[in-house]
Design a protein around this motif. Sequence first.
Motif, mmCIF file in Angstrom:
data_model
loop_
_atom_site.group_PDB
_atom_site.id
_atom_site.type_symbol
_atom_site.label_atom_id
_atom_site.label_comp_id
_atom_site.label_asym_id
_atom_site.label_seq_id
_atom_site.Cartn_x
_atom_site.Cartn_y
_atom_site.Cartn_z
ATOM 1 N N ALA A 65 -7.615 3.956 23.582
ATOM 2 C CA ALA A 65 -7.974 2.574 23.907
ATOM 3 C C ALA A 65 -7.025 1.617 23.187
ATOM 4 C CB ALA A 65 -9.416 2.295 23.513
ATOM 5 N N PRO A 66 -5.745 1.596 23.599
ATOM 6 C CA PRO A 66 -4.801 0.667 22.977
ATOM 7 C C PRO A 66 -5.211 -0.783 23.269
ATOM 8 C CG PRO A 66 -3.861 1.643 24.961
ATOM 9 C CD PRO A 66 -5.153 2.350 24.709
ATOM 10 N N PRO A 67 -4.789 -1.727 22.426
ATOM 11 C CA PRO A 67 -3.864 -1.587 21.295
ATOM 12 C C PRO A 67 -4.567 -1.523 19.939
ATOM 13 C CG PRO A 67 -4.029 -3.895 21.859
ATOM 14 C CD PRO A 67 -4.994 -3.160 22.757
ATOM 15 N N TYR A 68 -5.743 -0.941 19.865
ATOM 16 C CA TYR A 68 -6.517 -0.915 18.615
ATOM 17 C C TYR A 68 -5.688 -0.342 17.459
ATOM 18 C CZ TYR A 68 -10.112 0.650 15.306
ATOM 19 O OH TYR A 68 -10.848 0.889 14.176
ATOM 20 N N ASN A 69 -5.209 0.887 17.610
ATOM 21 C CA ASN A 69 -4.456 1.512 16.515
ATOM 22 C C ASN A 69 -3.073 0.904 16.339
ATOM 23 O OD1 ASN A 69 -6.241 3.578 15.408
ATOM 24 N ND2 ASN A 69 -6.148 4.505 17.432
ATOM 25 N N ARG A 70 -2.522 0.345 17.405
ATOM 26 C CA ARG A 70 -1.221 -0.303 17.292
ATOM 27 C C ARG A 70 -1.326 -1.567 16.437
ATOM 28 N NH1 ARG A 70 0.443 0.243 23.708
ATOM 29 N NH2 ARG A 70 0.335 2.525 23.779
ATOM 30 N N ILE A 71 -2.403 -2.304 16.605
ATOM 31 C CA ILE A 71 -2.601 -3.505 15.797
ATOM 32 C C ILE A 71 -2.766 -3.124 14.328
ATOM 33 C CG2 ILE A 71 -4.217 -5.388 15.308
ATOM 34 C CD1 ILE A 71 -4.704 -5.588 18.317
ATOM 35 N N ARG A 72 -3.534 -2.095 14.059
ATOM 36 C CA ARG A 72 -3.740 -1.675 12.669
ATOM 37 C C ARG A 72 -2.427 -1.196 12.041
ATOM 38 N NH1 ARG A 72 -8.491 2.075 11.265
ATOM 39 N NH2 ARG A 72 -7.380 3.527 12.631
ATOM 40 N N LEU A 136 3.754 -14.069 -9.197
ATOM 41 C CA LEU A 136 4.089 -12.940 -8.327
ATOM 42 C C LEU A 136 2.831 -12.348 -7.696
ATOM 43 C CD1 LEU A 136 6.112 -10.854 -7.223
ATOM 44 C CD2 LEU A 136 5.788 -9.554 -9.342
ATOM 45 N N ILE A 137 1.777 -12.178 -8.498
ATOM 46 C CA ILE A 137 0.515 -11.647 -7.978
ATOM 47 C C ILE A 137 -0.053 -12.582 -6.913
ATOM 48 C CG2 ILE A 137 -1.888 -11.135 -8.583
ATOM 49 C CD1 ILE A 137 0.005 -8.983 -9.455
ATOM 50 N N GLU A 138 0.001 -13.881 -7.193
ATOM 51 C CA GLU A 138 -0.515 -14.864 -6.232
ATOM 52 C C GLU A 138 0.243 -14.790 -4.911
ATOM 53 O OE1 GLU A 138 -1.486 -19.663 -6.046
ATOM 54 O OE2 GLU A 138 0.101 -18.906 -7.367
ATOM 55 N N ARG A 139 1.551 -14.729 -4.989
ATOM 56 C CA ARG A 139 2.362 -14.663 -3.769
ATOM 57 C C ARG A 139 2.120 -13.375 -2.997
ATOM 58 N NH1 ARG A 139 7.922 -16.848 -6.699
ATOM 59 N NH2 ARG A 139 7.627 -19.078 -6.252
ATOM 60 N N ALA A 140 2.060 -12.253 -3.707
ATOM 61 C CA ALA A 140 1.851 -10.962 -3.040
ATOM 62 C C ALA A 140 0.478 -10.905 -2.364
ATOM 63 C CB ALA A 140 1.991 -9.825 -4.052
ATOM 64 N N ALA A 141 -0.561 -11.356 -3.072
ATOM 65 C CA ALA A 141 -1.899 -11.355 -2.492
ATOM 66 C C ALA A 141 -1.970 -12.296 -1.298
ATOM 67 C CB ALA A 141 -2.930 -11.756 -3.546
ATOM 68 N N ALA A 142 -1.325 -13.450 -1.405
ATOM 69 C CA ALA A 142 -1.342 -14.416 -0.307
ATOM 70 C C ALA A 142 -0.650 -13.856 0.938
ATOM 71 C CB ALA A 142 -0.682 -15.716 -0.744
ATOM 72 N N LEU A 143 0.500 -13.223 0.745
ATOM 73 C CA LEU A 143 1.208 -12.645 1.893
ATOM 74 C C LEU A 143 0.386 -11.551 2.565
ATOM 75 C CD1 LEU A 143 4.974 -12.318 0.839
ATOM 76 C CD2 LEU A 143 4.005 -13.760 2.631
ATOM 77 N N SER A 144 -0.148 -10.635 1.758
ATOM 78 C CA SER A 144 -0.878 -9.504 2.330
ATOM 79 C C SER A 144 -2.147 -9.962 3.046
ATOM 80 C CB SER A 144 -1.215 -8.474 1.249
ATOM 81 O OG SER A 144 -1.933 -9.080 0.192
ATOM 82 N N TYR A 145 -2.854 -10.931 2.473
ATOM 83 C CA TYR A 145 -4.076 -11.401 3.123
ATOM 84 C C TYR A 145 -3.796 -12.327 4.296
ATOM 85 C CZ TYR A 145 -7.695 -9.153 0.473
ATOM 86 O OH TYR A 145 -8.546 -8.203 -0.032
ATOM 87 N N ALA A 146 -2.674 -13.015 4.288
ATOM 88 C CA ALA A 146 -2.293 -13.804 5.457
ATOM 89 C C ALA A 146 -2.095 -12.896 6.669
ATOM 90 C CB ALA A 146 -1.028 -14.603 5.166
ATOM 91 N N VAL A 147 -1.438 -11.762 6.456
ATOM 92 C CA VAL A 147 -1.256 -10.799 7.545
ATOM 93 C C VAL A 147 -2.594 -10.200 7.961
ATOM 94 C CG1 VAL A 147 -0.167 -8.623 8.199
ATOM 95 C CG2 VAL A 147 1.090 -10.271 6.812
ATOM 96 N N ALA A 148 -3.448 -9.883 6.977
ATOM 97 C CA ALA A 148 -4.754 -9.291 7.287
ATOM 98 C C ALA A 148 -5.609 -10.242 8.105
ATOM 99 C CB ALA A 148 -5.470 -8.916 5.992
ATOM 100 N N PHE A 149 -5.683 -11.506 7.704
ATOM 101 C CA PHE A 149 -6.481 -12.487 8.442
ATOM 102 C C PHE A 149 -5.922 -12.705 9.844
ATOM 103 C CE2 PHE A 149 -7.688 -14.459 4.137
ATOM 104 C CZ PHE A 149 -8.819 -13.661 4.059
ATOM 105 N N SER A 150 -4.597 -12.763 9.951
ATOM 106 C CA SER A 150 -3.970 -12.969 11.262
ATOM 107 C C SER A 150 -4.266 -11.807 12.201
ATOM 108 C CB SER A 150 -2.457 -13.136 11.098
ATOM 109 O OG SER A 150 -2.155 -14.259 10.297
ATOM 110 N N SER A 151 -4.253 -10.583 11.675
ATOM 111 C CA SER A 151 -4.523 -9.418 12.525
ATOM 112 C C SER A 151 -5.961 -9.421 13.011
ATOM 113 C CB SER A 151 -4.224 -8.123 11.764
ATOM 114 O OG SER A 151 -5.157 -7.918 10.725
#
Length: 268
Positions: A65-72, A136-151
Motif C-alpha cells: 500500500a504505497p507510499p506508506y513505507n516510502r514516506i517513512r 548545536l543540540i537546538e539546531r539538530a533537534a529543530a531540523l529533525s523534528y521539522a522533518v518529522a512534523f512535515s512528514s
Amino acid sequence: MFKRLPGAFARAVLVVIVLSMPAFLLPDISRAAQEISLIIGGIVAAFTLFEYASTHPGLVDFRFAPPYNRIRFFTFSLQVLLLVFLARATMELDPFSPDIIAFADWCASLLNFPLSPVNIAVAMVGDDGDADFRLLIERAAALSYAVAFSSMIFFALVLWLFKWPVGRDNFNLWVNLPTFEPASGHDVERRLNRDGMINILVGIGLPYVIPAFVSRASGWFDPSVLDNSQPLIWGCTIWSFLPASLVIRGAALLKVGYLVRRSRPTGG
C-alpha cells in the motif's frame, strides 16, 4: 519473486547508502567505524531485500500500500542527510554551510517554544553547558523534528485528499498488516481503531518520555557524548523518527478501520 527483485535490490542499496552516510561524509571517522556502518547497513539491507522480493506478507506493514513505507524511509533519510550536513556546516566544510545553519536557526525559531521537544532537548543540556553545544543540540533537534512534523502533515494529506491506499476497493487487510491477528465482525474495526489511537498517543508521548528516561539514567548517560557528530545524528534521528513513525502508523490504522466500516453493507 524475480519480477520484484530489481525494485527490492534498489531499496536495499538505498538502505546501505543512508545507514553508512554519516560514517563516510563526516571527517575524522575511523576505518573501523566505517566498516561497522557498512555491516549494519548490509544486515538491514538483506532484511529489506528478502521482504520486498517476496510475494508473500512478511513483517513490514503496508508493504503493498504505497507510499506508506516510502514516506517513512524518505523521512528517515532526509533527517540523516540534514543532520550530516549540519555537522559539516559547524566545521564550515561546504560552500552552502551558512544556508544550512540559517535554515536550522529558522526551524529552531519556530519549534523552540515551551514544552516542545526542541525546548526539552536544550533543557537537557542545562544552562551550565557550553553555549555552542547547546546551540548545536537546538539546531539538530529543530531540523529533525521539522522533518518529522512535515512528514506527518504530508501523510495526513495523502490519507484524506488522495484517498490512500491506492486501489482501496481491493485493499487486503491481512496482506498489508501481516502481524495483525485476524478477527471477524465489528471486532476488526474496533481493534484497528484501538491500535491506531494507541500508536498515536505513544507517538505523541515518546518525545517527552525518552528525555525523561535519559535524565533519570544520568548515571550512565552523559549528554556531552552528543558533542560527537555520529551519536548526535543517530540520537536525534531516532528520537524524532520513532514518534513520527508511530503517529503515521496510527493514522493509517484509523484509515483502514474507516474503510472496513464503510465497506460493510448498510445495517450490517
